[in-house]
Design a protein around this motif. Structure first.
Motif, PDB file in Angstrom:
ATOM      1  N   SER A 451       0.835  -1.197   0.000  1.00 44.72           N
ATOM      2  CA  SER A 451       0.000   0.000   0.000  1.00 44.72           C
ATOM      3  C   SER A 451       0.868   1.244   0.000  1.00 44.72           C
ATOM      4  N   VAL A 452       0.332   2.317  -0.537  1.00 49.09           N
ATOM      5  CA  VAL A 452       1.012   3.605  -0.557  1.00 49.09           C
ATOM      6  C   VAL A 452       0.002   4.677  -0.179  1.00 49.09           C
ATOM      7  N   ASP A 453       0.460   5.695   0.521  1.00 46.53           N
ATOM      8  CA  ASP A 453      -0.384   6.838   0.859  1.00 46.53           C
ATOM      9  C   ASP A 453       0.220   8.060   0.202  1.00 46.53           C
ATOM     10  N   ALA A 454      -0.550   8.704  -0.658  1.00 46.98           N
ATOM     11  CA  ALA A 454      -0.061   9.864  -1.395  1.00 46.98           C
ATOM     12  C   ALA A 454      -1.065  10.998  -1.296  1.00 46.98           C
ATOM     13  N   SER A 455      -0.581  12.213  -1.478  1.00 45.28           N
ATOM     14  CA  SER A 455      -1.455  13.381  -1.512  1.00 45.28           C
ATOM     15  C   SER A 455      -1.034  14.265  -2.669  1.00 45.28           C
ATOM     16  N   GLY A 456      -1.931  15.129  -3.065  1.00 41.30           N
ATOM     17  CA  GLY A 456      -1.712  16.007  -4.200  1.00 41.30           C
ATOM     18  C   GLY A 456      -3.049  16.409  -4.782  1.00 41.30           C
ATOM     19  N   VAL A 457      -3.012  17.223  -5.794  1.00 44.45           N
ATOM     20  CA  VAL A 457      -4.256  17.683  -6.409  1.00 44.45           C
ATOM     21  C   VAL A 457      -4.955  16.499  -7.066  1.00 44.45           C
ATOM     22  N   PRO A 458      -6.182  16.215  -6.671  1.00 44.52           N
ATOM     23  CA  PRO A 458      -6.892  15.077  -7.281  1.00 44.52           C
ATOM     24  C   PRO A 458      -7.331  15.415  -8.696  1.00 44.52           C
ATOM     25  N   PRO A 459      -7.605  14.366  -9.484  1.00 44.61           N
ATOM     26  CA  PRO A 459      -7.526  12.948  -9.097  1.00 44.61           C
ATOM     27  C   PRO A 459      -6.105  12.415  -9.178  1.00 44.61           C
ATOM     28  N   LEU A 460      -5.808  11.493  -8.264  1.00 40.46           N
ATOM     29  CA  LEU A 460      -4.522  10.805  -8.288  1.00 40.46           C
ATOM     30  C   LEU A 460      -4.686   9.459  -8.972  1.00 40.46           C
ATOM     31  N   HIS A 461      -3.668   9.061  -9.719  1.00 40.57           N
ATOM     32  CA  HIS A 461      -3.675   7.762 -10.404  1.00 40.57           C
ATOM     33  C   HIS A 461      -2.463   6.953  -9.955  1.00 40.57           C
ATOM     34  N   TYR A 462      -2.658   5.625  -9.894  1.00 42.95           N
ATOM     35  CA  TYR A 462      -1.640   4.730  -9.338  1.00 42.95           C
ATOM     36  C   TYR A 462      -1.267   3.677 -10.378  1.00 42.95           C
ATOM     37  N   ARG A 463       0.059   3.563 -10.676  1.00 47.37           N
ATOM     38  CA  ARG A 463       0.573   2.501 -11.541  1.00 47.37           C
ATOM     39  C   ARG A 463       1.557   1.675 -10.730  1.00 47.37           C
ATOM     40  N   TRP A 464       1.155   0.423 -10.469  1.00 47.60           N
ATOM     41  CA  TRP A 464       2.029  -0.447  -9.689  1.00 47.60           C
ATOM     42  C   TRP A 464       3.059  -1.098 -10.606  1.00 47.60           C
ATOM     43  N   GLN A 465       4.278  -1.174 -10.054  1.00 48.65           N
ATOM     44  CA  GLN A 465       5.393  -1.704 -10.838  1.00 48.65           C
ATOM     45  C   GLN A 465       6.095  -2.811 -10.067  1.00 48.65           C
ATOM     46  N   ARG A 466       6.596  -3.755 -10.845  1.00 46.81           N
ATOM     47  CA  ARG A 466       7.401  -4.840 -10.272  1.00 46.81           C
ATOM     48  C   ARG A 466       8.789  -4.735 -10.880  1.00 46.81           C
ATOM     49  N   ASN A 467       9.759  -4.539  -9.994  1.00 47.62           N
ATOM     50  CA  ASN A 467      11.139  -4.349 -10.454  1.00 47.62           C
ATOM     51  C   ASN A 467      11.231  -3.255 -11.503  1.00 47.62           C
ATOM     52  N   GLY A 468      10.453  -2.177 -11.300  1.00 45.95           N
ATOM     53  CA  GLY A 468      10.522  -1.011 -12.172  1.00 45.95           C
ATOM     54  C   GLY A 468       9.688  -1.105 -13.425  1.00 45.95           C
ATOM     55  N   VAL A 469       8.949  -2.208 -13.616  1.00 44.71           N
ATOM     56  CA  VAL A 469       8.145  -2.397 -14.820  1.00 44.71           C
ATOM     57  C   VAL A 469       6.674  -2.422 -14.435  1.00 44.71           C
ATOM     58  N   ASP A 470       5.851  -1.696 -15.212  1.00 43.67           N
ATOM     59  CA  ASP A 470       4.416  -1.655 -14.918  1.00 43.67           C
ATOM     60  C   ASP A 470       3.834  -3.073 -14.901  1.00 43.67           C
ATOM     61  N   ILE A 471       2.957  -3.314 -13.912  1.00 44.26           N
ATOM     62  CA  ILE A 471       2.287  -4.608 -13.797  1.00 44.26           C
ATOM     63  C   ILE A 471       1.015  -4.547 -14.634  1.00 44.26           C
ATOM     64  N   GLN A 472       0.954  -5.404 -15.629  1.00 48.58           N
ATOM     65  CA  GLN A 472      -0.218  -5.420 -16.492  1.00 48.58           C
ATOM     66  C   GLN A 472      -1.457  -5.842 -15.717  1.00 48.58           C
ATOM     67  N   GLY A 473      -2.534  -5.086 -15.869  1.00 48.79           N
ATOM     68  CA  GLY A 473      -3.800  -5.428 -15.224  1.00 48.79           C
ATOM     69  C   GLY A 473      -3.932  -4.961 -13.791  1.00 48.79           C
ATOM     70  N   ALA A 474      -2.871  -4.351 -13.233  1.00 51.95           N
ATOM     71  CA  ALA A 474      -2.971  -3.863 -11.856  1.00 51.95           C
ATOM     72  C   ALA A 474      -3.970  -2.717 -11.796  1.00 51.95           C
ATOM     73  N   ALA A 475      -4.801  -2.723 -10.767  1.00 53.10           N
ATOM     74  CA  ALA A 475      -5.839  -1.709 -10.635  1.00 53.10           C
ATOM     75  C   ALA A 475      -5.238  -0.348 -10.320  1.00 53.10           C
ATOM     76  N   ASP A 476      -5.935   0.701 -10.761  1.00 52.46           N
ATOM     77  CA  ASP A 476      -5.567   2.079 -10.431  1.00 52.46           C
ATOM     78  C   ASP A 476      -6.009   2.331  -8.997  1.00 52.46           C
ATOM     79  N   SER A 477      -5.172   1.883  -8.052  1.00 53.63           N
ATOM     80  CA  SER A 477      -5.562   1.833  -6.642  1.00 53.63           C
ATOM     81  C   SER A 477      -4.338   2.070  -5.760  1.00 53.63           C
ATOM     82  N   PRO A 478      -4.524   2.626  -4.562  1.00 47.31           N
ATOM     83  CA  PRO A 478      -3.373   2.813  -3.670  1.00 47.31           C
ATOM     84  C   PRO A 478      -2.862   1.516  -3.047  1.00 47.31           C
TER      85      PRO A 478
END
Length: 808
Positions: A451-478
């Motif tokens: 999990s990650v907690d972030a702040s900033g001007v909404p909307p915020l979008h989340y791209r989860w990565q494994r070893n620096g590479v985007d995880i295909q199909g990962a939800a736009d979620s914290p």
């Protein structure tokens, strides 16, 4: 305790929407807390939130030390945080120090514990720190109370108190042995140099209105040491306290009364105005402006009284639980944004000038922070409330104790995360990371969540990565969960999150996933069993066992049967269903390791029937793998109804006036206080109380019975509307060796027969002869007399009426 329940009770719980009675959740975690928490705090543009202080256990209150500015360099801001169990931890610019500042032995049942802290205005010279805690008796069945004590910081080691420096200042009144709630405990020095203390009413509403107890009040004292016998010297109580002359003993400390659970309060720098955050009951949460001698109404009123009640002071702002905006369940923190001048080495920033003088306050259940303008009334408010604006939503769970720091940032405690969060300005409009993903250790095949907690001007979008590479199909979620990790495919992988918005992006740290072939233990709660129900006051025994797993590859056994040294227990008192937006949790049995089980008495003290206990059992093996199981114990409920006879009048429940008839559900054996005011007038007629249907006195306690029960308060209707004056009055009647009196009543609207009340034998009470109407309306019935006595009484009555009659 029982493991069955009547069908009607079972249906009641279903209707009220509580969790499944046999709910057992099994979760495997390691290298972190049992519950993984993620929040996405929404803040105004330019603000950011970050996790400031971690490594705490059940934090309750905090205060910044008023340290002087250094002659040069970056200032060190020291935050002192109370932990419920009795320790005060010190953070230097967010870094936890190894040793606690102090440790006291605290009673931690329910809301009790180490709950308050403040610094002496002359702290730089004297090193005085004040704390408020519930003393723990060696025998928990003995009465206990809250204590205000002073400690002295060690000049050579200022992050620690001098050993043996505790100096008791004031002992509060004994607490109820059956109620662990409404403790208050906030401490602040006022602009007048006096120490102010908030005290809750301990779940007994009449305490709030009584000047014979310090409970349910704000107190004001000179913090001088108490006498050796625990009493206070005269110098403790300022002679200008409003109740100094009318109260006695420690009650002369009372500054204001009529409060339920004043969780926190604050003074405004410059003006000295005092705002009190009073946690409400079932309807309203209040902000009251504190003035000497004022009465804020509880339990006579909750929230604003319309029209205002003479002698009671309405809140300057209040919000409700289920209607209006905002909504919440408990106001547990507030402070003015009037920070002290910055040190020369501090960052030369602070909140925008539009926030200067605003009062920030938060709610325990709804995870928001609002501001209130102390100087402007909302023209649309039907109650004359002050103007408010939303500041933050989605804060971290169960927030309490909001304060403004010396660096001009806002801080609050998350009880759920056991952490302190900082909200600061300015921040980049692009996202910032407040809480980084944590490393995870799991057994092969068990899910791992980052999990990650972030702040900033909404909307915020989340791209989860494994070893620096985007995880295909990962939800736009914290948060991101890998469901079935393996040693061969996933051990050593790092998971990070790229958070973006319109203005830019930021990438979190890479959290390490460690996967091992060993498996977590199988944990079992042996008692209480599934479908166990309780009555208030029941004694509950809890126990458990755990067997470690086998290596999933080799099949080799691991630790086998685990002993108590691998166990951790915790019991929570839950309020409202999980799907209720006002659901919240109270600590009951603190997290305790190294025991096989224990015994507790289920007497938290909450009157609301929408409650239950949650038992949490964790078993951890030598590999660092753990399993947590929970069991919910729900209450037996009973339905209670109340009425008056012969007509609808008022009754009191826990001191609160209610219109009869009324009814409610209650946990069986919960103690309730019922009463009836007398006399009462309705439509010009006067009614006098004479009995309860259960035979109890006018005000008495009941323990909610296991079966549905109706209670009726019986009243006599006075038939008299006037007075006959006789001399002598009462009239003496003599018959043989006995004496008696005839009481004569009549009514203009409804003539009635009445008579005297037999005392014993043929004696009758001597009562005044009263009426206010013409004797032609008289209707008399003579009782309790012999025939000879009645004839004599009639002759005497004729004489009285012919000689002295006063009519209106």
């Amino acid at each position: 305790m029982s493991q069955n329940i009547s069908k009607s009770h079972r249906q009641t719980r279903v209707v009220k929407g509580l969790v499944s009675l046999a709910a057992i959740a099994v979760i495997a975690f390691s290298l972190g807390p049992v519950w993984q928490i993620s929040a996405s705090t929404v803040l105004p543009d330019g603000f950011a939130e970050e996790q400031y202080a971690i490594g705490l256990t059940d934090p309750t209150a905090m205060a910044f030390a008023p340290d002087p500015c250094p002659s040069s360099g970056t200032p060190v801001h020291r935050l002192f945080v109370c932990e419920k169990e009795g320790t005060v931890r010190v953070f230097r610019n967010g870094i936890l120090q190894a040793n606690p500042f102090l440790t006291v032995t605290a009673d931690t049942r329910g809301e009790r514990g180490l709950d308050g802290i403040c610094f002496d205005p002359n702290f730089t010279a004297n090193g005085y720190v004040y704390v408020y805690y519930t003393i723990r008796q060696a025998d928990l069945s003995l009465p206990t109370h809250n204590r205000l004590s002073r400690f002295t910081a060690d000049p050579a080691h200022p992050d620690r108190a001098l050993p043996g420096s505790e100096t008791p200042i004031m002992e509060m009144d004994d607490l109820s042995p059956t109620s662990y709630i409404h403790n208050g405990a906030a401490l602040r020095f006022g602009p007048d140099g006096k120490l102010y203390i908030s005290t809750g009413e301990n779940g007994n509403p009449p305490n709030s209105q009584s000047v014979n107890t310090v409970l349910g009040k704000i107190l004001r004292i000179n913090p001088v040491p108490e006498n050796p016998d625990g009493t206070n010297p005269e110098s403790t109580f300022p002679s200008d306290n409003a109740f100094y002359n009318s109260a006695t003993g420690k009650n002369r400390a009372i500054y204001v009364l009529g409060l339920r659970n004043p969780f926190t309060f604050a003074f405004q720098r410059g003006t000295g105005r005092m705002f009190i955050d009073d946690v409400g009951a079932s309807t309203w949460e209040e902000i009251n402006e504190g003035f000497s001698g004022k009465n804020y109404g509880w339990p006579t009123t909750e929230g604003p009284a319309v029209p205002p009640v003479h002698g009671l002071t309405n809140p300057i702002y209040a919000y409700q639980h289920f209607t209006g905006t905002p909504q919440g369940c408990a106001i547990t923190g507030g402070d003015f944004y009037n920070p002290a001048p910055l040190c020369s080495g501090d960052s030369p920033f602070g909140f925008p000038s539009s926030y200067a003088g605003q009062y920030f306050f938060l709610d325990y259940c709804r995870d928001w922070i609002y501001t209130m303008d102390p100087n402007h009334i909302d023209p649309t408010s039907q109650y004359g409330f002050h103007q408010i604006n939303v500041f933050a939503t989605g804060t971290h769970g169960y927030p309490v104790y909001l304060t403004i720091g010396p660096d001009r940032n806002l801080y609050y405690i998350s009880r759920l995360d056991s952490a302190v969060y900082q909200i600061h300005y300015p921040a980049s409009l692009s996202p910032t990371i407040g809480t980084q993903p944590a490393d995870m250790l799991v057994g092969q095949g068990w899910p791992a969540t980052f999990s990650v907690d972030a702040s900033g001007v909404p909307p915020l979008h989340y791209r989860w990565q494994r070893n620096g590479v985007d995880i295909q199909g990962a939800a736009d979620s914290p948060s991101y969960t890998i469901q079935n990790p393996t040693v061969a495919g996933d051990n050593g992988a790092r998971f990070s999150c790229r958070v973006t918005n319109f203005y830019g992006g930021i990438t979190s740290r890479g959290a390490l996933l460690t996967v091992i072939t060993e498996q977590p233990p199988v944990a079992t709660i042996n008692s209480p069993g599934p479908y166990t129900y309780y009555n208030t006051g029941d004694t509950m025994t809890f126990s458990g066992s755990a067997v470690d797993g086998h290596d999933i590859v080799t099949g080799d056994p691991q630790d086998g049967v685990l002993g108590p040294n691998a166990f951790t227990w915790e019991i929570l008192f839950e309020h409202h269903p999980l799907n209720n937006p006002n659901h919240h949790t109270h600590p009951f049995f603190p997290r305790t390791s190294g025991i096989a089980g224990g015994t507790v008495r289920l007497n938290f003290g909450e009157k609301d029937p929408d409650v239950w206990y949650r038992i949490i059992f964790t078993a951890r093996d030598s590999y660092g793998l753990s399993t947590t199981v929970v069991r919910d114990v729900l209450p037996h409920l009973t339905h209670l109804s109340f009425n008056t006879s012969p007509t609808a009048l008022n009754l009191r429940l826990e001191g609160v006036k209610k219109n009869a008839p009324f009814d409610f559900w209650s946990v069986v054996n919960t103690k309730r206080t019922i009463g009836a005011d007398t006399p009462q007038k309705v439509n010009g007629l006067t009614y006098d109380f004479y009995s309860w249907s259960d035979g109890g006195p006018r005000y008495h306690n009941i323990d909610a019975p296991p079966s549905n029960t109706a209670y009726v308060a019986n009243f006599w209707k006075r038939p008299a509307w006037g007075a006959i004056t006789a001399n002598p009055n009462p009239v003496q009647l003599t018959g043989g060796s006995n004496t008696g009196v005839t009481t004569i009543f009549w009514s203009f609207q409804q003539p009635r027969e009445t008579g005297c009340e037999r005392v014993r034998g043929s004696f009758c009470k001597m009562l005044p002869i009263t009426s206010r109407l013409r004797p032609s309306l008289l209707s008399i019935r003579l009782r309790c007399m012999s025939l000879q006595q009645r004839l004599r009484a009639l002759l005497l009555l004729i004489r009285i009426l012919s000689l002295q009659i006063r009519t209106e």
